[in-house]
Design a protein around this motif. Structure first.
Motif, PDB file in Angstrom:
ATOM      1  N   GLU A 144       0.619  -1.148   0.141  1.00  8.32           N
ATOM      2  CA  GLU A 144       0.106   0.162  -0.166  1.00  8.32           C
ATOM      3  C   GLU A 144       0.805   1.408  -0.057  1.00  8.32           C
ATOM      4  OE1 GLU A 144      -2.262  -1.025   3.427  1.00  8.32           O
ATOM      5  OE2 GLU A 144      -4.094  -1.752   2.291  1.00  8.32           O
ATOM      6  N   ALA A 165      -4.664   1.582  -0.955  1.00  8.20           N
ATOM      7  CA  ALA A 165      -4.445   0.440  -2.046  1.00  8.20           C
ATOM      8  C   ALA A 165      -4.195   1.232  -3.426  1.00  8.20           C
ATOM      9  CB  ALA A 165      -5.463  -0.416  -2.170  1.00  8.20           C
ATOM     10  N   ARG A 167      -6.381   1.800  -6.179  1.00  9.24           N
ATOM     11  CA  ARG A 167      -6.995   1.326  -7.218  1.00  9.24           C
ATOM     12  C   ARG A 167      -8.009   2.219  -7.763  1.00  9.24           C
ATOM     13  NH1 ARG A 167      -7.593  -2.762  -3.187  1.00  9.24           N
ATOM     14  NH2 ARG A 167      -6.108  -4.342  -3.411  1.00  9.24           N
ATOM     15  N   SER A 168      -7.918   2.332  -9.206  1.00  7.96           N
ATOM     16  CA  SER A 168      -8.694   3.151  -9.706  1.00  7.96           C
ATOM     17  C   SER A 168     -10.089   2.572  -9.675  1.00  7.96           C
ATOM     18  CB  SER A 168      -8.500   3.282 -11.230  1.00  7.96           C
ATOM     19  OG  SER A 168      -7.282   3.671 -11.526  1.00  7.96           O
ATOM     20  N   GLY A 169     -11.256   3.748  -9.535  1.00  9.65           N
ATOM     21  CA  GLY A 169     -12.561   3.329  -9.298  1.00  9.65           C
ATOM     22  C   GLY A 169     -13.319   4.525  -9.017  1.00  9.65           C
ATOM     23  N   HIS A 197       0.360   6.104 -10.994  1.00 11.53           N
ATOM     24  CA  HIS A 197      -0.809   6.063  -9.892  1.00 11.53           C
ATOM     25  C   HIS A 197      -1.831   7.235 -10.311  1.00 11.53           C
ATOM     26  CE1 HIS A 197       0.894   2.473  -7.851  1.00 11.53           C
ATOM     27  NE2 HIS A 197       2.085   3.096  -7.737  1.00 11.53           N
ATOM     28  N   ALA A 200      -5.652   6.505 -10.048  1.00 13.82           N
ATOM     29  CA  ALA A 200      -6.022   6.345  -8.901  1.00 13.82           C
ATOM     30  C   ALA A 200      -5.979   7.772  -7.668  1.00 13.82           C
ATOM     31  CB  ALA A 200      -5.332   5.329  -8.061  1.00 13.82           C
TER      32      ALA A 200
END
Length: 529
Positions: A144, A165, A167-169, A197, A200
């Protein structure tokens, strides 16, 4: 196996029990139908949630009709007609209606989005509050990462994020806290690793203990933002920097603000709006547009008509000559004269483009050797039009020659024998016997050829690209353009992608070609009588 008496009393017949495959198909029939229905509903729902209610409604009606026809007894008679009717609606009627609808709007490269979408886009614009912008660094912590924020003149981090973390979202709010005493961070990631990154990080909203929200501003900064615009209930937008109000002008398709001196300030992008018959009025009443448009329309008709006339004359002449039984090597001549039709058209056009080259083409080389002239085929409007006619007649006469050759075979030989006994000349035979007997069945095909050349886009695009251009026109227009190439130029090339005007011209072309088709049907009906 069951025995059943024949209703005519002529014995009995037996019915075989269904096979395993038939029983399996029957068992899977309705489950498969239900799966297809659910898939169709999911597709319709997805289109509806994307904001396309009209598309979703049309698709729902089409799916409902299809399931009714193929799953119910009442629609049995339509099962063979439905695919053709559905294809006609989807691939013919719908594109036509959609194009005609665009012709009543200002749809263009500057008016691509709807009014609501443009308003949403402007309301999403933000300005950073510069005094509160903080730099950041990203530090690995196992699998992380932690964000550390500090001002430019600080070395120790002011705020730290919990392990993330990355993460794309969906956007994620992360609460920051001051670093604890003695907490050690790993070395910050290099810029190249930070870029990996970026997506994200752009989804993060960092929340300070005082509830201030910091947004991603770039590869090195987070900071609070303020909206550039605020919306009012009447649909207008107010610029927060100076309080100027911009109202939607549905005639021009822009959010506008009128200044005290009478000038108008507009916002980009514009929005698509219904403008009624403005595009059609522009064709008729805008003098700067009407001049080139009428010239192009006239040239389109002349180009199509002269092509048909010359191709028919040459093709008919060759057909009559090749019909002479006493000519030697008729098969060789017929093959050579058919070659322009056998070679793909675009290849012939590109070959002619090289032949007509002013400086290096073989045609100018021959003319220069014989007469000492090198015509500017591509620069002079009259010569360019002449060149187009030469090439198009070359490509078109074999078609007429083949048609006439077949029609000549249907003329009774007795007519020519009687004419020979009367001492008629070949010219008399042609004008009194041949031409009257073949022109009637040939007429519908010539109308079709006229309609084809009316939309002969490939020839114009490959040979002259519409050049040379008219001078001092509002929209770029070429003197060798025909309506279809001019429409393409307006929609997709150097005229600002004015799709609304191009759609209006396309609708006009449709009605002109439809009228030619009706004439063709009438002539075909007369030819069959």
């Amino acid at each position: 196996m069951n025995a059943t008496s024949s209703p005519l009393g002529q014995g009995s017949y037996t019915t075989l029990p269904p096979s395993v495959g038939e029983r399996l198909l029957r068992a899977l029939y309705w489950p498969a139908a239900v799966v297809l229905m659910l898939g169709a509903l999911y597709l319709v729902f997805g289109i509806y949630t994307s904001g396309q209610a009209a598309w979703a409604t049309g698709l729902l009606v089409l799916f409902t009709a299809g399931f009714y026809v193929y799953l119910s007894r009442g629609g049995f008679a339509w099962r063979y007609l439905f695919p053709g009717m559905a294809g006609m609606l989807v691939f013919i009627a719908f594109p036509l209606l959609y194009t005609a609808q665009i012709g009543f709007t200002n749809y263009s490269s500057t008016h691509l989005l709807g009014e609501s979408r443009v308003r949403e886009y402007l309301l999403e614009q933000r300005d950073a509050i510069e005094p509160q912008v903080l730099g950041y660094s990203l530090h690995a912590e196992g699998a992380e990462f932690r964000l550390a924020l500090q001002a430019d003149d600080e070395t120790a981090p002011r705020w730290l994020s919990p392990p993330l973390a990355l993460r794309s979202g969906k956007p994620l709010k992360v609460e920051l806290a001051p670093p604890t005493t003695g907490f050690m961070l790993q070395p910050p990631l290099a810029l190249a690793d930070l870029v990996k990154h970026r997506d994200a990080l752009a989804q993060l909203v960092l929340v300070l203990p005082d509830k201030t929200e910091l947004h991603y501003l770039g590869l090195r900064e987070f900071g609070p933002v303020k909206p550039q615009w605020t919306a009012a209930d009447d649909g207008s937008l107010t610029r927060t920097a100076d309080g100027v109000v911009f109202s939607p002008n549905r005639d021009t398709g822009f959010f506008e603000s009128r200044k005290p001196d009478g000038t108008v300030e507009t916002l980009q992008p514009g929005f698509k709006a219904f403008i009624g018959t403005a595009n059609y009025s522009r064709m008729l009443f805008d003098a700067e547009f009407r001049g080139p448009f009428l010239s192009i329309f006239t040239w389109t008709v002349v180009f199509s008509a002269l092509t048909v006339v010359f191709a028919t004359a040459i093709g008919m002449l060759f057909a009559v000559m090749l019909n002479w039984e006493g000519m030697k090597y008729r098969t060789t001549y017929r093959t050579l004269l058919f070659l322009p039709y056998a070679v793909p058209g675009f290849i012939s056009i590109l070959v002619f483009k090289g032949l007509f080259n002013q400086n290096f083409g073989e045609i100018n080389a021959i003319l220069d050797a014989l007469f000492g002239v090198k015509p500017a085929w591509f620069a002079d409007p009259l010569l360019a039009k002449t060149m187009l006619l030469i090439v198009n007649v070359w490509l078109g006469y074999p078609y007429v020659m083949i048609l006439c050759s077949g029609l000549l075979k249907a003329i009774p030989a007795d007519l020519y024998e009687a004419s020979a006994l009367a001492g008629a000349s070949p010219a008399t035979n042609f004008f009194k016997i041949t031409a009257p007997l073949i022109i009637k069945p040939l007429a519908p095909l010539l109308v079709s050829a006229f309609a084809f050349n009316f939309n002969n886009f490939v020839l114009i695009a490959l040979l002259t690209d519409g050049r040379p251009d008219f001078l001092s026109t509002k929209l770029p227009a070429g003197q060798t353009d025909i309506l279809v190439s001019y429409t393409y130029r307006i929609a997709f090339k150097d005229s600002g992608s004015d799709f609304g005007l191009a759609a209006a011209i396309s609708t006009l072309i449709f009605f002109l070609v439809a009228a030619l088709s009706l004439i063709n049907l009438r002539l075909s009906a007369k030819a069959q009588r």
